[in-house]
Enzyme design. Structure first.
Site, PDB file in Angstrom:
ATOM      1  N   LYS A  91       0.804  -1.221   0.000  1.00  0.00           N
ATOM      2  CA  LYS A  91       0.000   0.000   0.000  1.00  0.00           C
ATOM      3  C   LYS A  91       0.841   1.276   0.000  1.00  0.00           C
ATOM      4  O   LYS A  91       0.321   2.349  -0.274  1.00  0.00           O
ATOM      5  CB  LYS A  91      -0.966  -0.010   1.185  1.00  0.00           C
ATOM      6  CG  LYS A  91      -1.992  -1.138   1.115  1.00  0.00           C
ATOM      7  CD  LYS A  91      -2.973  -0.965  -0.036  1.00  0.00           C
ATOM      8  CE  LYS A  91      -4.008  -2.074  -0.058  1.00  0.00           C
ATOM      9  NZ  LYS A  91      -5.013  -1.893  -1.096  1.00  0.00           N
TER      10      LYS A  91
HETATM   11  C1  LIG Z   1      -2.861  -7.376   3.827  1.00  0.00           C
HETATM   12  C2  LIG Z   1      -3.529  -7.099   2.522  1.00  0.00           C
HETATM   13  N1  LIG Z   1      -3.476  -8.029   1.559  1.00  0.00           N
HETATM   14  C3  LIG Z   1      -4.071  -7.848   0.374  1.00  0.00           C
HETATM   15  C4  LIG Z   1      -4.783  -6.702   0.085  1.00  0.00           C
HETATM   16  C5  LIG Z   1      -5.473  -6.582  -1.248  1.00  0.00           C
HETATM   17  O1  LIG Z   1      -4.851  -5.653  -2.120  1.00  0.00           O
HETATM   18  P1  LIG Z   1      -5.756  -4.777  -3.064  1.00  0.00           P
HETATM   19  O2  LIG Z   1      -6.555  -3.856  -2.198  1.00  0.00           O
HETATM   20  O3  LIG Z   1      -4.799  -4.032  -3.934  1.00  0.00           O
HETATM   21  O4  LIG Z   1      -6.649  -5.679  -3.839  1.00  0.00           O
HETATM   22  C6  LIG Z   1      -4.872  -5.703   1.057  1.00  0.00           C
HETATM   23  C7  LIG Z   1      -5.676  -4.508   0.815  1.00  0.00           C
HETATM   24  O5  LIG Z   1      -6.305  -3.933   1.667  1.00  0.00           O
HETATM   25  C8  LIG Z   1      -4.220  -5.897   2.306  1.00  0.00           C
HETATM   26  O6  LIG Z   1      -4.270  -4.975   3.284  1.00  0.00           O
END
Ligand SMILES: Cc1ncc(COP(=O)(O)O)c(C=O)c1O
Length: 346
Positions: free
Chosen positions: A48
């Site tokens: 992120k």
């Molecule tokens: C720990 C974790 N894994 C996976 C994701 C999924 O990624 P994306 O939001 O880009 O689909 C997030 C998103 O909030 C996350 O915090």
């Protein structure tokens, strides 16, 4: 002549360019070659960081964000941490609405990074006024000079990965990648990365990971939003109870669902077999790889890249807590002594 000082200007210079690490031991029984894109190497320890920096800098370029303004967001933790980190360096205030499902560690971390945190009930529908989506919207409306990042419905979330994660994987694999496996929450990671990769080679297969209790897989297959698919589950950041516009369903070839229990064990297995101390959704992603392998998705020529979104330290009171695992009943089916490997000397 004096030597140049080799220092970064701030932690922001370290975002992106995360390593691709070959997985050998955990994939020993699987056909194919498996590589993890380990996003915990970002300075905020998750994928992120990429979207936080990209979206904030785009807002600055467009004149929407001015010094002293406020960043508002909904987040299961990681996006909030990254936004708080970028806000500190760039001089913005940061307000975050988080789900009560988020671990105490994550909430404490956000507060340590100077963010104001609102904890909202996890098990209410997305249109309930107490949901973290609606709380963030209200806070944005009430705070003058604020920008709502809105990662679920912000195309810049997808662009961030199109411009960084995708090109990095293409370059790191020398264009040899055959499959991308990624979790879907907002869908930004899988959609942006896949869009770039499929532009380079349309034959690359994009395999999504969804949670039991989420609507994404069924929606992908039927275009039907089925409320009956929604029930509480424990993995944070994976799956959804709404359809985010940041998810490009057309670019994803297939979804598979993973369980809380198997994903938890696989997360612990990654630490024990590969020395990779990564988060719950990384375990979920590799659990999906095991299931896709069982379905015959890979052959000996497959070069499979799996995105591991964050670091294990965020889950000390969950997946990496033996007490928590016990409370969930996740040790019921395994030999406890073998699982715990602990001896108390009195
Ligand atoms: C720990 C974790 N894994 C996976 C994701 C999924 O990624 P994306 O939001 O880009 O689909 C997030 C998103 O909030 C996350 O915090």
């Amino acid at each position: 002549m004096k030597e140049e000082i080799k220092a970064y200007n701030s932690v922001l210079d370290l975002i992106g360019n995360t390593p691709l690490i070959k997985l050998s031991k955990i994939s020993a029984d699987l056909t194919g070659n498996f590589y993890a894109k380990v996003e915990a190497f970002n300075p905020g320890h998750s994928t992120k960081d990429r979207i936080a920096l990209y979206i904030i800098e785009e807002a600055e370029k467009r004149g929407i964000l001015k010094p002293g303004d406020t960043i508002v967001e909904t987040t299961s933790g990681n996006t909030g941490f990254s936004l708080a980190m970028v806000s500190i360096i760039k001089g913005y205030d940061c307000i975050l609405a988080v789900s009560s499902k988020s671990s105490k560690d994550k909430i404490d971390m956000l507060r340590s990074m100077g963010a104001k945190v609102y904890v909202c009930p996890a098990h209410v529908s997305a249109d309930d006024e107490r949901s973290y989506y609606n709380v963030a919207k209200r806070l944005h409306e009430e705070t003058k000079g604020s920008v709502y990042i809105n990662q679920y419905f912000n195309e810049l979330n997808v662009d961030a990965h199109y411009k960084s994660t995708g090109p990095e994987i293409w370059e790191q694999t020398g264009g040899q990648i055959t499959h991308l496996v990624a979790c879907s929450g907002t869908g930004g990671t899988i959609s942006g990365t896949a869009r770039f990769l499929k532009e380079q080679n349309p034959n690359i297969k994009v395999l999504g990971v969804d949670a039991f209790g989420s609507v994404l897989k069924k929606y992908h297959e039927t275009k039907e939003f089925d409320n009956a698919e929604i029930y509480p589950y424990r993995i944070e950041g994976l799956g959804k109870n709404l359809i985010p516009t940041a998810t490009d369903f057309d670019i994803i070839d297939k979804f598979i669902k993973v369980s809380d229990e198997e994903s938890a064990h696989t997360t612990r297995e990654l630490a024990k077999k590969e020395g990779l101390f990564v988060g719950y959704t990384s375990g979920a992603a590799f659990q999906a790889v095991k299931q896709y392998a069982e379905e015959g998705e890979f052959d000996e020529n497959s070069k499979v890249v799996i995105i591991f979104p964050d670091h294990g330290s965020r889950y000390m009171s969950k997946v990496f807590s033996d007490d928590w695992m016990n409370e969930q009943g996740f040790f019921d089916s395994v030999n406890q002594e073998e699982a715990l490997k602990i001896e108390i000397i009195k």
